[in-house]
Design a protein around this motif. Structure first.
Motif, PDB file in Angstrom:
ATOM      1  N   PRO A 198     -53.716  24.566  14.706  1.00 30.44           N
ATOM      2  CA  PRO A 198     -53.049  23.473  13.981  1.00 30.44           C
ATOM      3  C   PRO A 198     -52.016  23.978  12.989  1.00 30.44           C
ATOM      4  CG  PRO A 198     -55.425  23.114  14.059  1.00 30.44           C
ATOM      5  CD  PRO A 198     -55.191  24.495  14.564  1.00 30.44           C
ATOM      6  N   GLU A 199     -52.301  25.119  12.320  1.00 33.12           N
ATOM      7  CA  GLU A 199     -51.359  25.619  11.320  1.00 33.12           C
ATOM      8  C   GLU A 199     -50.054  26.077  11.958  1.00 33.12           C
ATOM      9  OE1 GLU A 199     -54.477  28.886  12.157  1.00 33.12           O
ATOM     10  OE2 GLU A 199     -54.374  26.708  11.904  1.00 33.12           O
ATOM     11  N   LEU A 226     -44.264  24.888  13.080  1.00 34.29           N
ATOM     12  CA  LEU A 226     -43.174  24.669  14.032  1.00 34.29           C
ATOM     13  C   LEU A 226     -42.610  23.258  13.913  1.00 34.29           C
ATOM     14  CD1 LEU A 226     -44.622  26.440  17.194  1.00 34.29           C
ATOM     15  CD2 LEU A 226     -42.723  27.217  15.768  1.00 34.29           C
ATOM     16  N   ALA A 227     -43.501  22.273  13.736  1.00 38.07           N
ATOM     17  CA  ALA A 227     -43.048  20.890  13.596  1.00 38.07           C
ATOM     18  C   ALA A 227     -42.195  20.726  12.343  1.00 38.07           C
ATOM     19  CB  ALA A 227     -44.244  19.944  13.548  1.00 38.07           C
ATOM     20  N   GLY A 228     -42.603  21.365  11.250  1.00 38.78           N
ATOM     21  CA  GLY A 228     -41.821  21.286  10.029  1.00 38.78           C
ATOM     22  C   GLY A 228     -40.438  21.882  10.203  1.00 38.78           C
ATOM     23  N   GLN A 229     -40.348  23.033  10.851  1.00 42.35           N
ATOM     24  CA  GLN A 229     -39.049  23.647  11.099  1.00 42.35           C
ATOM     25  C   GLN A 229     -38.200  22.794  12.038  1.00 42.35           C
ATOM     26  OE1 GLN A 229     -39.242  27.965  12.036  1.00 42.35           O
ATOM     27  NE2 GLN A 229     -41.393  27.847  11.410  1.00 42.35           N
ATOM     28  N   TYR A 230     -38.861  22.173  13.031  1.00 45.81           N
ATOM     29  CA  TYR A 230     -38.117  21.321  13.964  1.00 45.81           C
ATOM     30  C   TYR A 230     -37.501  20.129  13.246  1.00 45.81           C
ATOM     31  CZ  TYR A 230     -37.122  18.257  17.903  1.00 45.81           C
ATOM     32  OH  TYR A 230     -36.495  17.426  18.794  1.00 45.81           O
ATOM     33  N   VAL A 231     -38.295  19.439  12.422  1.00 43.61           N
ATOM     34  CA  VAL A 231     -37.816  18.247  11.727  1.00 43.61           C
ATOM     35  C   VAL A 231     -36.724  18.595  10.722  1.00 43.61           C
ATOM     36  CG1 VAL A 231     -38.487  16.413  10.125  1.00 43.61           C
ATOM     37  CG2 VAL A 231     -39.957  16.969  12.055  1.00 43.61           C
ATOM     38  N   LEU A 232     -36.876  19.722  10.022  1.00 49.02           N
ATOM     39  CA  LEU A 232     -35.884  20.127   9.031  1.00 49.02           C
ATOM     40  C   LEU A 232     -34.616  20.680   9.674  1.00 49.02           C
ATOM     41  CD1 LEU A 232     -38.214  21.833   6.418  1.00 49.02           C
ATOM     42  CD2 LEU A 232     -36.944  19.697   6.128  1.00 49.02           C
ATOM     43  N   GLY A 233     -34.704  21.030  10.957  1.00 48.83           N
ATOM     44  CA  GLY A 233     -33.521  21.535  11.644  1.00 48.83           C
ATOM     45  C   GLY A 233     -33.355  23.034  11.561  1.00 48.83           C
ATOM     46  N   THR A 234     -34.347  23.742  11.031  1.00 47.32           N
ATOM     47  CA  THR A 234     -34.244  25.192  10.921  1.00 47.32           C
ATOM     48  C   THR A 234     -34.740  25.916  12.164  1.00 47.32           C
ATOM     49  OG1 THR A 234     -36.397  25.280   9.805  1.00 47.32           O
ATOM     50  CG2 THR A 234     -34.439  25.118   8.415  1.00 47.32           C
ATOM     51  N   LEU A 235     -35.356  25.189  13.087  1.00 48.10           N
ATOM     52  CA  LEU A 235     -35.776  25.763  14.360  1.00 48.10           C
ATOM     53  C   LEU A 235     -34.588  25.689  15.315  1.00 48.10           C
ATOM     54  CD1 LEU A 235     -38.438  26.951  15.509  1.00 48.10           C
ATOM     55  CD2 LEU A 235     -38.842  24.731  16.572  1.00 48.10           C
ATOM     56  N   ARG A 275     -36.159  26.157  19.561  1.00 50.54           N
ATOM     57  CA  ARG A 275     -36.125  24.692  19.455  1.00 50.54           C
ATOM     58  C   ARG A 275     -36.343  24.043  20.814  1.00 50.54           C
ATOM     59  NH1 ARG A 275     -34.643  21.363  15.462  1.00 50.54           N
ATOM     60  NH2 ARG A 275     -34.044  19.246  16.006  1.00 50.54           N
ATOM     61  N   LYS A 276     -35.743  24.596  21.855  1.00 49.41           N
ATOM     62  CA  LYS A 276     -35.912  24.044  23.199  1.00 49.41           C
ATOM     63  C   LYS A 276     -37.356  24.193  23.668  1.00 49.41           C
ATOM     64  CE  LYS A 276     -31.124  24.701  24.679  1.00 49.41           C
ATOM     65  NZ  LYS A 276     -30.212  25.373  25.638  1.00 49.41           N
ATOM     66  N   ARG A 277     -37.976  25.343  23.345  1.00 53.46           N
ATOM     67  CA  ARG A 277     -39.388  25.535  23.736  1.00 53.46           C
ATOM     68  C   ARG A 277     -40.276  24.508  23.046  1.00 53.46           C
ATOM     69  NH1 ARG A 277     -38.208  31.146  23.330  1.00 53.46           N
ATOM     70  NH2 ARG A 277     -39.034  31.166  21.198  1.00 53.46           N
ATOM     71  N   PHE A 278     -39.988  24.238  21.773  1.00 51.04           N
ATOM     72  CA  PHE A 278     -40.817  23.267  21.064  1.00 51.04           C
ATOM     73  C   PHE A 278     -40.587  21.858  21.607  1.00 51.04           C
ATOM     74  CE2 PHE A 278     -42.032  20.564  17.417  1.00 51.04           C
ATOM     75  CZ  PHE A 278     -43.334  21.025  17.255  1.00 51.04           C
ATOM     76  N   GLN A 279     -39.378  21.538  22.019  1.00 50.17           N
ATOM     77  CA  GLN A 279     -39.113  20.239  22.639  1.00 50.17           C
ATOM     78  C   GLN A 279     -39.911  20.088  23.921  1.00 50.17           C
ATOM     79  OE1 GLN A 279     -34.839  20.477  22.933  1.00 50.17           O
ATOM     80  NE2 GLN A 279     -34.536  19.149  21.161  1.00 50.17           N
ATOM     81  N   GLN A 286     -50.739  17.047  20.411  1.00 53.99           N
ATOM     82  CA  GLN A 286     -50.879  17.547  19.040  1.00 53.99           C
ATOM     83  C   GLN A 286     -49.531  17.941  18.456  1.00 53.99           C
ATOM     84  OE1 GLN A 286     -52.648  18.332  21.667  1.00 53.99           O
ATOM     85  NE2 GLN A 286     -54.748  18.994  21.215  1.00 53.99           N
ATOM     86  N   ALA A 287     -48.635  18.451  19.305  1.00 49.09           N
ATOM     87  CA  ALA A 287     -47.301  18.824  18.825  1.00 49.09           C
ATOM     88  C   ALA A 287     -46.505  17.585  18.447  1.00 49.09           C
ATOM     89  CB  ALA A 287     -46.559  19.627  19.895  1.00 49.09           C
ATOM     90  N   ARG A 288     -46.642  16.527  19.253  1.00 51.43           N
ATOM     91  CA  ARG A 288     -45.946  15.282  18.927  1.00 51.43           C
ATOM     92  C   ARG A 288     -46.491  14.685  17.633  1.00 51.43           C
ATOM     93  NH1 ARG A 288     -46.709  14.463  24.600  1.00 51.43           N
ATOM     94  NH2 ARG A 288     -48.314  12.885  24.272  1.00 51.43           N
ATOM     95  N   GLU A 289     -47.815  14.726  17.470  1.00 52.51           N
ATOM     96  CA  GLU A 289     -48.424  14.159  16.276  1.00 52.51           C
ATOM     97  C   GLU A 289     -47.985  14.913  15.013  1.00 52.51           C
ATOM     98  OE1 GLU A 289     -52.536  14.372  17.152  1.00 52.51           O
ATOM     99  OE2 GLU A 289     -52.478  12.808  18.707  1.00 52.51           O
ATOM    100  N   ALA A 290     -47.917  16.233  15.109  1.00 54.87           N
ATOM    101  CA  ALA A 290     -47.488  17.032  13.957  1.00 54.87           C
ATOM    102  C   ALA A 290     -46.040  16.736  13.596  1.00 54.87           C
ATOM    103  CB  ALA A 290     -47.664  18.519  14.264  1.00 54.87           C
ATOM    104  N   THR A 291     -45.205  16.565  14.610  1.00 53.94           N
ATOM    105  CA  THR A 291     -43.794  16.260  14.365  1.00 53.94           C
ATOM    106  C   THR A 291     -43.636  14.894  13.726  1.00 53.94           C
ATOM    107  OG1 THR A 291     -43.204  17.602  16.290  1.00 53.94           O
ATOM    108  CG2 THR A 291     -41.514  16.125  15.432  1.00 53.94           C
ATOM    109  N   ILE A 292     -44.361  13.904  14.235  1.00 60.75           N
ATOM    110  CA  ILE A 292     -44.282  12.559  13.676  1.00 60.75           C
ATOM    111  C   ILE A 292     -44.752  12.567  12.226  1.00 60.75           C
ATOM    112  CG2 ILE A 292     -45.250  10.227  13.829  1.00 60.75           C
ATOM    113  CD1 ILE A 292     -45.353  10.641  16.876  1.00 60.75           C
TER     114      ILE A 292
END
Length: 223
Positions: A6-7, A12-21, A26-30, A38-44
């Motif tokens: 989870p950590e 990764l979700a925090g970096q994605y939302v902030l735009g630093t990924l 970034r493509k791998r996380f998408q 769980q990745a979608r939930e963390a991003t939301i």
């Protein structure tokens, strides 16, 4: 990389939302968000937290001198550049808006995500999501949002407009609640589609094979 931690997903979700990924990460996380709830939930969660933060900050209008300093920096002039304090509210709101659009699209990917290469999001004038469309090999999986307030005496029909052609092609009636599968047909090719449209029709669909009243248009997005 163990994405079950989870950590790690939270970071990764925090970096994605902030735009630093950036870049391939970034493509791998998408792609990960397409297959891992769980990745979608963390991003939301990150997007919602930043939205709350932005809403709690009182907007501040920067002075004319701030903008002049920015222009001086961008133009590489020899004028002395003073310390620039960027308006925090605008920054957070811009990132939050971008993240919102990304999260809305990715959060609804629940039907055969391993084949999800083409998607579309139908929104109204207030940017409320009404339908999410996920294209797989044979069908269009359409999910109605709980934001949709459908007219009971009308139907909603989906159309595609091909590049270089003016006549829309019907793809079928959209669901008013829940989910529905629409057949793609042989003419549905992502590279040939200029636009998707939703029209308001009498019950049963268009009476003449053409849209009666076009309500919304959207692009087909290729991931």
């Amino acid at each position: 990389m163990n994405y079950n931690k989870p950590e790690l997903l939270d970071a990764l979700a925090g970096q994605y939302v902030l735009g630093t990924l950036k870049g391939l990460a970034r493509k791998r996380f998408q792609r990960l968000m397409l297959s891992l709830p769980q990745a979608r939930e963390a991003t939301i969660m990150w997007e919602q937290n930043l939205n709350d933060l932005a809403s709690a900050i009182t907007p501040q209008t920067p002075s004319a001198q701030v903008w002049q300093n920015i222009l001086n920096t961008l133009e590489h002039t020899n004028q002395p550049v003073k310390t620039v304090i960027k308006p925090a509210t605008s920054l957070w709101r811009n990132w939050s808006f971008i993240a919102t659009a990304a999260c809305i699209i990715l959060a609804f990917l629940v039907i055969q995500p391993q084949y999800s290469q083409q998607i579309a999001l139908v929104q109204n004038q207030d940017k409320q999501s009404l339908w999410f469309i996920n294209v797989d090999e044979q069908t269009l999986s359409v999910k109605a949002s709980d934001k949709l307030v459908a007219q009971t005496d009308k139907d909603y029909e989906l159309w595609m407009i091909l590049k270089g052609q003016d006549t829309p092609i019907s793809l079928g009636l959209l669901p008013k609640t829940g989910e529905k599968q629409l057949l793609k047909g042989t003419r549905f090719k992502a590279q040939d589609i200029a636009l998707l449209a939703v029209s308001l029709e009498p019950l049963g669909g268009s009476p003449n094979g053409l849209p009666t009243q076009v309500l919304y248009t959207t692009d087909l997005v290729i991931l």
